[in-house]
Design an enzyme around this catalytic site. Structure first.
Site, PDB file in Angstrom:
ATOM      1  N   GLU A  65     -15.816  -4.643  -4.203  1.00 39.23           N
ATOM      2  CA  GLU A  65     -16.664  -4.589  -2.940  1.00 39.23           C
ATOM      3  C   GLU A  65     -18.003  -4.258  -3.161  1.00 39.23           C
ATOM      4  OE1 GLU A  65     -14.649  -1.569  -0.632  1.00 39.23           O
ATOM      5  OE2 GLU A  65     -12.566  -2.337  -0.837  1.00 39.23           O
ATOM      6  N   HIS A 102     -13.660  -3.295   4.529  1.00 37.68           N
ATOM      7  CA  HIS A 102     -13.168  -2.022   4.311  1.00 37.68           C
ATOM      8  C   HIS A 102     -13.769  -0.993   5.496  1.00 37.68           C
ATOM      9  CE1 HIS A 102     -12.709   1.244   1.018  1.00 37.68           C
ATOM     10  NE2 HIS A 102     -12.187   1.753   2.252  1.00 37.68           N
ATOM     11  N   ARG A 128      -6.546   0.728  -1.703  1.00 39.37           N
ATOM     12  CA  ARG A 128      -7.826   0.724  -2.422  1.00 39.37           C
ATOM     13  C   ARG A 128      -7.415  -1.120  -2.944  1.00 39.37           C
ATOM     14  NH1 ARG A 128     -10.439   3.856  -0.232  1.00 39.37           N
ATOM     15  NH2 ARG A 128     -11.183   5.703  -0.996  1.00 39.37           N
ATOM     16  N   ARG A 153       6.904   7.554  -5.435  1.00 36.22           N
ATOM     17  CA  ARG A 153       7.865   7.970  -6.709  1.00 36.22           C
ATOM     18  C   ARG A 153       8.696   9.291  -6.332  1.00 36.22           C
ATOM     19  NH1 ARG A 153       1.928   9.758  -9.234  1.00 36.22           N
ATOM     20  NH2 ARG A 153       2.175  10.642  -6.842  1.00 36.22           N
ATOM     21  N   GLY A 186       2.678   8.772   2.703  1.00 39.77           N
ATOM     22  CA  GLY A 186       2.011  10.076   2.791  1.00 39.77           C
ATOM     23  C   GLY A 186       1.476  10.210   4.249  1.00 39.77           C
ATOM     24  N   ARG A 187       0.403  10.662   4.402  1.00 42.06           N
ATOM     25  CA  ARG A 187      -0.242  11.212   5.644  1.00 42.06           C
ATOM     26  C   ARG A 187      -0.523   9.968   6.456  1.00 42.06           C
ATOM     27  NH1 ARG A 187      -3.706  15.249   2.136  1.00 42.06           N
ATOM     28  NH2 ARG A 187      -4.175  13.241   1.408  1.00 42.06           N
ATOM     29  N   ILE A 188      -1.180   9.153   5.925  1.00 41.03           N
ATOM     30  CA  ILE A 188      -1.404   8.002   6.569  1.00 41.03           C
ATOM     31  C   ILE A 188      -0.276   6.880   6.945  1.00 41.03           C
ATOM     32  CG2 ILE A 188      -2.934   5.993   6.922  1.00 41.03           C
ATOM     33  CD1 ILE A 188      -4.922   7.428   5.137  1.00 41.03           C
TER      34      ILE A 188
HETATM   35  O1  A2R Z   1       4.510   8.997  -4.973  1.00 36.84           O
HETATM   36  P1  A2R Z   1       4.719  10.154  -4.186  1.00 36.84           P
HETATM   37  O2  A2R Z   1       6.157  10.760  -3.974  1.00 36.84           O
HETATM   38  O3  A2R Z   1       3.590  11.351  -4.735  1.00 36.84           O
HETATM   39  O4  A2R Z   1       4.098   9.726  -2.902  1.00 36.84           O
HETATM   40  C1  A2R Z   1       2.593   9.249  -2.672  1.00 36.84           C
HETATM   41  C2  A2R Z   1       2.396   7.751  -2.737  1.00 36.84           C
HETATM   42  N1  A2R Z   1       2.225   7.425  -4.163  1.00 36.84           N
HETATM   43  C3  A2R Z   1       2.712   6.391  -4.912  1.00 36.84           C
HETATM   44  N2  A2R Z   1       3.740   5.752  -4.529  1.00 36.84           N
HETATM   45  C4  A2R Z   1       4.020   4.929  -5.653  1.00 36.84           C
HETATM   46  N3  A2R Z   1       3.615   4.965  -6.733  1.00 36.84           N
HETATM   47  C5  A2R Z   1       2.570   5.768  -7.421  1.00 36.84           C
HETATM   48  N4  A2R Z   1       1.948   5.626  -8.472  1.00 36.84           N
HETATM   49  C6  A2R Z   1       2.153   6.545  -6.201  1.00 36.84           C
HETATM   50  N5  A2R Z   1       1.175   7.451  -6.109  1.00 36.84           N
HETATM   51  C7  A2R Z   1       1.199   8.147  -4.868  1.00 36.84           C
HETATM   52  O5  A2R Z   1       1.276   7.674  -1.862  1.00 36.84           O
HETATM   53  C8  A2R Z   1       2.465   9.352  -1.090  1.00 36.84           C
HETATM   54  O6  A2R Z   1       3.203   9.017  -0.372  1.00 36.84           O
HETATM   55  C9  A2R Z   1       1.107   8.440  -0.716  1.00 36.84           C
HETATM   56  C10 A2R Z   1      -0.118   9.180  -0.697  1.00 36.84           C
HETATM   57  O7  A2R Z   1      -0.034   9.902   0.368  1.00 36.84           O
HETATM   58  P2  A2R Z   1      -1.223  11.059   0.424  1.00 36.84           P
HETATM   59  O8  A2R Z   1      -1.666  11.664  -0.593  1.00 36.84           O
HETATM   60  O9  A2R Z   1      -0.971  11.810   1.767  1.00 36.84           O
HETATM   61  O10 A2R Z   1      -2.559  10.220   1.012  1.00 36.84           O
HETATM   62  P3  A2R Z   1      -2.967   9.472   2.372  1.00 36.84           P
HETATM   63  O11 A2R Z   1      -3.897  10.452   3.242  1.00 36.84           O
HETATM   64  O12 A2R Z   1      -1.824   9.065   3.129  1.00 36.84           O
HETATM   65  O13 A2R Z   1      -3.857   8.513   2.018  1.00 36.84           O
HETATM   66  C11 A2R Z   1      -3.675   7.418   0.877  1.00 36.84           C
HETATM   67  C12 A2R Z   1      -4.864   6.530   0.530  1.00 36.84           C
HETATM   68  C13 A2R Z   1      -6.007   7.351   0.178  1.00 36.84           C
HETATM   69  O14 A2R Z   1      -5.961   7.837  -1.025  1.00 36.84           O
HETATM   70  C14 A2R Z   1      -7.063   6.364   0.111  1.00 36.84           C
HETATM   71  O15 A2R Z   1      -7.080   5.560  -0.969  1.00 36.84           O
HETATM   72  C15 A2R Z   1      -6.533   5.260   1.401  1.00 36.84           C
HETATM   73  O16 A2R Z   1      -5.119   5.486   1.537  1.00 36.84           O
HETATM   74  O17 A2R Z   1      -7.299   4.998   2.586  1.00 36.84           O
END
Ligand code: A2R
Length: 313
Positions: free
Chosen positions: A261, A279, A232, A175, A153-155
């Site tokens: 944590e 963290h 996480r 996904r 995603g973004r990060i």
């Molecule tokens: O699965 P997709 O196509 O929605 O892609 C998202 C992926 N993702 C997953 N991949 C595999 N299995 C899952 N169950 C699953 N759930 C989500 O993670 C997408 O590519 C990525 C999340 O991207 P963003 O929503 O843009 O989040 P960001 O800003 O990159 O932050 C990620 C996480 C935060 O939620 C904090 O917990 C941590 O990084 O600092």
């Protein structure tokens, strides 16, 4: 009269200063009897300010039935009961994007520190081993290696940009395939783990990603593989990780986040092939201030009847 805002934990001075003219701030962490405190402020409290770690439980929101907005510092919202918020038309805001570069820097730092054993080298010098034993042992390399992004995603994309500059081959598991990306997509994580040398975990926390890095994934990563987690703690089955490290099923790990944590299992602390961080993904003055400002800007927009800037959908 200013509406009340319950602040769950002490946030940055910038949040305090930015919100003070807009809200009557009620500091939850200072209350000795939190239930009594919440009952007292509930009639006038319309907002909650929190962060990604402490979040806002359904229990907290239930005790503040007039709340209309939760402003959270951090991008992860796994500690906020979004279902409850949605059902009660409570707007939730987080602070995405402003932390992408910082977390990506931390991810790369952890990756390099783990594979090139930077903290171990520091200890080698400090503990006099350079003098008593000579050069430290050679380390693994990033040359000709494949980085498997778990989450893109973004990060994740900003991490990949940095990793590309290190000539790492990039592949990803999500996904949904992202057809605009030049990288190979793996619909199955275990298959990507088999092909990758390093797994970089950057998915949101919560039920759908809980323990997705489990024993079979670690087994597939293999004895020369590394795991880096900047997402996480809940995403990794920590017990399975400890076992895999103890049994040499993977080569090492770099961890910024943990299941419980700030408590880190003794077994991880003792291991020489694990690099630990408390963290600190986004934890710089620059980025935390930007995140703090976005918390304020969201709550200010709500207060002034404008659309919030970064709602969680
Ligand atoms: O699965 P997709 O196509 O929605 O892609 C998202 C992926 N993702 C997953 N991949 C595999 N299995 C899952 N169950 C699953 N759930 C989500 O993670 C997408 O590519 C990525 C999340 O991207 P963003 O929503 O843009 O989040 P960001 O800003 O990159 O932050 C990620 C996480 C935060 O939620 C904090 O917990 C941590 O990084 O600092």
């Amino acid at each position: 009269m200013k509406p009340g805002l319950v602040m769950v934990l002490p946030l940055m001075p910038r949040v305090m200063e930015g919100l003070a003219p807009l809200f009557e701030i009620h500091k939850l962490w200072e209350a000795s009897d939190q239930d009594a405190f919440l009952a007292k402020v509930a009639p006038t409290t319309r907002a909650i300010a929190t962060d990604g770690t402490r979040g806002a439980s359904a229990d907290l929101m239930r005790k503040l039935p007039k709340v209309e907005i939760v402003g959270s510092q951090g991008v992860g919202v796994d500690a906020i009961d979004l279902a409850y918020a949605r059902a009660h038309k409570i707007v939730v805001t987080n602070t995405p994007d402003v932390l992408n570069d910082e977390v990506a820097d931390t991810a790369m730092a952890l990756l390099l520190a783990t594979v090139r054993r930077i903290p171990q080298g520091d200890r080698w010098v400090r503990e006099g081993r350079w003098v008593s034993k000579g050069h430290m042992p050679l380390t693994d390399t990033l040359r000709n290696r494949t980085l498997g992004m778990v989450g893109f995603g973004r990060i994740g994309k900003v991490i990949a940009r940095r990793a590309a500059a290190f000539d790492l081959k990039i592949v990803y598991h999500t996904r949904n395939i992202q057809t605009d990306q030049p990288y190979v997509h793996y619909p199955r994580l275990v298959e990507m783990a088999r092909d990758a040398d390093i797994l970089m975990v950057i998915v949101p926390g919560g039920a759908t990603t809980r323990h997705m890095i489990n024993a079979p994934v670690l087994e597939a990563l293999g004895p020369t593989g590394y795991l880096i987690n900047v997402a996480r703690g809940s995403v990794v089955d920590e017990a399975a990780l400890i076992k895999a490290l103890q049994q040499g099923k993977i080569a090492g790990a770099g961890l910024d986040v943990f299941e419980n944590e700030p408590h880190v299992p003794e077994a991880l602390i003792k291991m020489d092939n694990v690099v630990l961080a408390p963290h600190v993904g986004s934890a710089t003055h620059h980025t935390r201030n930007a995140m703090a400002q976005l918390v304020v800007d969201n709550l200010k927009a709500w207060r002034e009847g404008r659309p919030v800037l970064t709602p969680v959908k």
